[in-house]
Scaffold this motif. Structure first.
Motif, PDB file in Angstrom:
ATOM      1  N   LEU A  13       0.882  -1.183  -0.097  1.00  0.00           N
ATOM      2  CA  LEU A  13      -0.113   0.014  -0.023  1.00  0.00           C
ATOM      3  C   LEU A  13       0.774   1.271  -0.011  1.00  0.00           C
ATOM      4  O   LEU A  13       2.002   1.423   0.686  1.00  0.00           O
ATOM      5  N   GLY A  14       0.252   2.357  -0.629  1.00  0.00           N
ATOM      6  CA  GLY A  14       1.313   3.656  -0.544  1.00  0.00           C
ATOM      7  C   GLY A  14       0.751   4.526  -1.474  1.00  0.00           C
ATOM      8  O   GLY A  14      -0.032   4.172  -2.386  1.00  0.00           O
ATOM      9  N   LEU A  15       1.416   5.579  -1.176  1.00  0.00           N
ATOM     10  CA  LEU A  15       1.099   7.046  -2.234  1.00  0.00           C
ATOM     11  C   LEU A  15       2.390   6.921  -2.816  1.00  0.00           C
ATOM     12  O   LEU A  15       3.488   7.317  -2.175  1.00  0.00           O
ATOM     13  N   ARG A  16       2.497   7.536  -4.122  1.00  0.00           N
ATOM     14  CA  ARG A  16       3.717   7.677  -4.743  1.00  0.00           C
ATOM     15  C   ARG A  16       3.611   8.729  -5.615  1.00  0.00           C
ATOM     16  O   ARG A  16       2.609   8.995  -6.487  1.00  0.00           O
ATOM     17  N   ASP A  17       4.622   9.448  -5.784  1.00  0.00           N
ATOM     18  CA  ASP A  17       4.936  10.560  -6.648  1.00  0.00           C
ATOM     19  C   ASP A  17       5.759  10.135  -8.036  1.00  0.00           C
ATOM     20  O   ASP A  17       6.016  11.098  -8.844  1.00  0.00           O
ATOM     21  N   THR A  18       5.817   8.758  -8.230  1.00  0.00           N
ATOM     22  CA  THR A  18       6.421   8.426  -9.569  1.00  0.00           C
ATOM     23  C   THR A  18       5.380   7.240 -10.157  1.00  0.00           C
ATOM     24  O   THR A  18       4.337   6.855  -9.285  1.00  0.00           O
ATOM     25  N   PRO A  19       5.520   7.026 -11.381  1.00  0.00           N
ATOM     26  CA  PRO A  19       4.763   6.198 -12.080  1.00  0.00           C
ATOM     27  C   PRO A  19       4.471   4.776 -11.382  1.00  0.00           C
ATOM     28  O   PRO A  19       5.092   4.201 -10.839  1.00  0.00           O
ATOM     29  N   LEU A  20       3.153   4.279 -11.318  1.00  0.00           N
ATOM     30  CA  LEU A  20       2.734   3.092 -10.860  1.00  0.00           C
ATOM     31  C   LEU A  20       3.182   2.017 -11.864  1.00  0.00           C
ATOM     32  O   LEU A  20       2.741   2.264 -12.981  1.00  0.00           O
ATOM     33  N   SER A  21       3.330   0.837 -11.101  1.00  0.00           N
ATOM     34  CA  SER A  21       3.316  -0.511 -12.182  1.00  0.00           C
ATOM     35  C   SER A  21       2.006  -1.398 -11.729  1.00  0.00           C
ATOM     36  O   SER A  21       1.897  -1.858 -10.664  1.00  0.00           O
ATOM     37  N   ILE A  22       1.570  -1.812 -12.907  1.00  0.00           N
ATOM     38  CA  ILE A  22       0.257  -2.603 -12.651  1.00  0.00           C
ATOM     39  C   ILE A  22       1.129  -4.326 -12.161  1.00  0.00           C
ATOM     40  O   ILE A  22       0.589  -4.854 -11.227  1.00  0.00           O
ATOM     41  N   ASP A  23       2.022  -4.474 -12.865  1.00  0.00           N
ATOM     42  CA  ASP A  23       2.833  -5.882 -12.591  1.00  0.00           C
ATOM     43  C   ASP A  23       3.087  -5.881 -11.037  1.00  0.00           C
ATOM     44  O   ASP A  23       3.293  -6.880 -10.410  1.00  0.00           O
ATOM     45  N   VAL A  72      -0.053  -9.618  -4.879  1.00  0.00           N
ATOM     46  CA  VAL A  72      -1.176 -10.351  -4.360  1.00  0.00           C
ATOM     47  C   VAL A  72      -1.079 -11.790  -4.668  1.00  0.00           C
ATOM     48  O   VAL A  72      -2.080 -12.493  -4.255  1.00  0.00           O
ATOM     49  N   GLN A  73      -0.150 -12.106  -5.341  1.00  0.00           N
ATOM     50  CA  GLN A  73      -0.058 -13.648  -5.859  1.00  0.00           C
ATOM     51  C   GLN A  73       0.102 -14.339  -4.462  1.00  0.00           C
ATOM     52  O   GLN A  73       0.892 -14.093  -3.563  1.00  0.00           O
ATOM     53  N   ASP A  74      -0.726 -15.622  -4.529  1.00  0.00           N
ATOM     54  CA  ASP A  74      -0.437 -16.395  -3.486  1.00  0.00           C
ATOM     55  C   ASP A  74      -1.122 -17.916  -3.923  1.00  0.00           C
ATOM     56  O   ASP A  74      -2.166 -17.881  -4.612  1.00  0.00           O
ATOM     57  N   ASP A  75      -0.431 -18.764  -3.580  1.00  0.00           N
ATOM     58  CA  ASP A  75      -0.801 -20.130  -3.768  1.00  0.00           C
ATOM     59  C   ASP A  75      -2.075 -20.735  -3.552  1.00  0.00           C
ATOM     60  O   ASP A  75      -2.591 -21.411  -4.146  1.00  0.00           O
ATOM     61  N   HIS A  76      -2.733 -20.141  -2.512  1.00  0.00           N
ATOM     62  CA  HIS A  76      -4.025 -20.453  -1.977  1.00  0.00           C
ATOM     63  C   HIS A  76      -5.229 -19.662  -2.635  1.00  0.00           C
ATOM     64  O   HIS A  76      -6.459 -20.088  -2.492  1.00  0.00           O
ATOM     65  N   ALA A  77      -4.874 -18.751  -3.526  1.00  0.00           N
ATOM     66  CA  ALA A  77      -5.766 -18.039  -4.316  1.00  0.00           C
ATOM     67  C   ALA A  77      -6.062 -18.717  -5.626  1.00  0.00           C
ATOM     68  O   ALA A  77      -5.196 -18.825  -6.273  1.00  0.00           O
ATOM     69  N   GLY A  78      -7.632 -18.884  -5.632  1.00  0.00           N
ATOM     70  CA  GLY A  78      -7.939 -19.233  -6.993  1.00  0.00           C
ATOM     71  C   GLY A  78      -8.482 -17.992  -7.981  1.00  0.00           C
ATOM     72  O   GLY A  78      -8.788 -18.362  -9.199  1.00  0.00           O
ATOM     73  N   VAL A  86      -4.593   4.994 -10.091  1.00  0.00           N
ATOM     74  CA  VAL A  86      -4.555   4.122  -8.911  1.00  0.00           C
ATOM     75  C   VAL A  86      -4.590   2.657  -9.569  1.00  0.00           C
ATOM     76  O   VAL A  86      -5.026   2.391 -10.588  1.00  0.00           O
ATOM     77  N   VAL A  87      -3.911   1.906  -8.660  1.00  0.00           N
ATOM     78  CA  VAL A  87      -3.979   0.279  -8.905  1.00  0.00           C
ATOM     79  C   VAL A  87      -4.393  -0.472  -7.605  1.00  0.00           C
ATOM     80  O   VAL A  87      -3.780  -0.159  -6.717  1.00  0.00           O
ATOM     81  N   VAL A  88      -5.515  -1.050  -7.620  1.00  0.00           N
ATOM     82  CA  VAL A  88      -5.782  -1.966  -6.499  1.00  0.00           C
ATOM     83  C   VAL A  88      -5.935  -3.458  -7.108  1.00  0.00           C
ATOM     84  O   VAL A  88      -6.187  -3.642  -8.159  1.00  0.00           O
TER      85      VAL A  88
END
Length: 147
Positions: free
Chosen positions: A9-19, A25-31, A101-103
């Motif tokens: 989480l954060g606020l940034r004054d530089t370009p955001l990365s979708i990747d 959020v990658q997690d082996d439990h996530a479907g 913004v990216v969530v």
């Protein structure tokens, strides 16, 4: 809920990365993983936008964390948890096409991932003190989200 569920989480004054956000959020439990990307558009309410800037209150990151914790708690149901959430928001001057913004949310199933992602962006916009100042081609300007 554990702290590890909020992975970025954060606020940034530089370009955001979708990747970066999706990787967080990658997690082996996530479907299912869902994400939202908000970009600066060239108009608002039928008027052409020339300049846009985001400002944030000093408590914005803490409030973003509170929103994220509540979203995780509210969208994890019936033993089907939201495993990971992440959110980044730009501050400063942005141009048309820039990512603002990216969530993202990863959950046991797609239903919870979609619900958490939607709640994340909606609640961040509604509850986190981040304000947009935009200028129009006619020279008028307005603040959006400021009280």
């Amino acid at each position: 809920m554990t702290v590890e569920q909020i992975t970025l989480l954060g606020l940034r004054d530089t370009p955001l990365s979708i990747d970066e956000v999706v990787s967080a959020v990658q997690d082996d439990h996530a479907g299912g993983t869902a994400f939202f990307v908000g970009t600066v558009r060239d108009h608002d309410h039928g008027r052409q936008v020339t300049d846009l800037s985001y400002s944030a209150h000093p408590t914005a990151e803490a409030q973003m964390r509170r929103v994220m914790e509540k979203v995780v708690a509210d969208t994890s149901r019936d033993g089907r948890p939201v495993w990971r959430v992440a959110a980044l928001h730009r501050v400063g001057d942005l141009r048309v096409g820039d990512i603002a913004v990216v969530v993202a949310a990863a959950a046991a199933h797609r239903e919870e991932a979609f619900a958490a992602c939607r709640r994340l962006i909606d609640d961040i916009k509604a509850e986190v003190p981040i304000w947009k100042h935009q200028t129009f081609t006619d020279g008028d300007a307005e603040w959006v989200g400021a009280c």
